[in-house]
Design an enzyme around this catalytic site. Structure first.
Site, PDB file in Angstrom:
ATOM      1  CD  GLN A  78      -3.140   0.912   2.015  1.00 44.19           C
ATOM      2  OE1 GLN A  78      -3.282  -0.084   2.705  1.00 44.19           O
ATOM      3  NE2 GLN A  78      -3.984   1.904   2.052  1.00 44.19           N
ATOM      4  CG  PHE A  79       1.354   3.725  -3.661  1.00 44.80           C
ATOM      5  CD1 PHE A  79       1.261   5.093  -3.864  1.00 44.80           C
ATOM      6  CD2 PHE A  79       0.419   2.893  -4.271  1.00 44.80           C
ATOM      7  CE1 PHE A  79       0.256   5.627  -4.656  1.00 44.80           C
ATOM      8  CE2 PHE A  79      -0.581   3.419  -5.062  1.00 44.80           C
ATOM      9  CZ  PHE A  79      -0.670   4.792  -5.261  1.00 44.80           C
ATOM     10  CB  THR A  80      -2.165   5.213  -0.290  1.00 42.82           C
ATOM     11  OG1 THR A  80      -2.642   4.069   0.418  1.00 42.82           O
ATOM     12  CG2 THR A  80      -2.519   5.105  -1.761  1.00 42.82           C
TER      13      THR A  80
END
Length: 151
Positions: A78-80
């Site tokens: 999850q790069f967010t």
């Protein structure tokens, strides 16, 4: 490396209506990587998570680890988690790791969990995923590591 850990009674990830990862009791781990993250961070966090005592013992106290309860892990990239919302109305993701590097480090993290006896399922890196879970407790922790150390 930044992780949101949720203690779950079950969790699964679907891509294009197909289950790609699923666990029963254990941890859902949402994982974000920076370019500066390396093997040292993956290993130190895997060690911490494998030994983390957040499951209830017979007295109802958080005293048991994943291995004590035959738990599993579900790792979802999850790069967010590195989204920066300080300016404007659209998040900036400049701190998120390069996708190739992040994918490699998440694979190393999964390997490190497995090496420590944690059965680990995964989502699909870079895919649009549908994640469902039953949060147990709820128990949610944020783990950060940098320069080979837990912060």
């Amino acid at each position: 490396m930044r992780i949101v850990l949720q203690r779950v009674s079950r969790a699964r990830v679907m891509v294009d209506s197909t289950v790609v990862g699923e666990i029963d009791r254990g941890f859902l781990l949402l994982v974000g990587m920076e370019d500066s993250d390396g093997e040292a961070e993956a290993i130190v966090v895997a060690e911490k998570i494998a030994g983390l005592r957040v499951f209830a013992d017979e007295d109802g106290r958080m005293n048991l680890s994943l291995s004590d309860v035959d738990g599993q892990a579900l790792v979802v990239s999850q790069f967010t988690l590195y989204g920066d919302i300080r300016k404007g109305r659209r998040p900036s993701f400049t701190r998120a790791g390069d996708p190739a590097h992040a994918a490699s480090m998440i694979d190393r993290f999964v390997e490190a969990l497995n090496d420590r006896g944690v059965p680990t399922a995964t989502g699909r890196f870079g895919a649009h995923m549908e994640v469902s879970l039953v949060n147990d407790g709820p128990v949610t922790l944020i783990i950060e590591a940098r320069e080979g150390k837990i912060l």
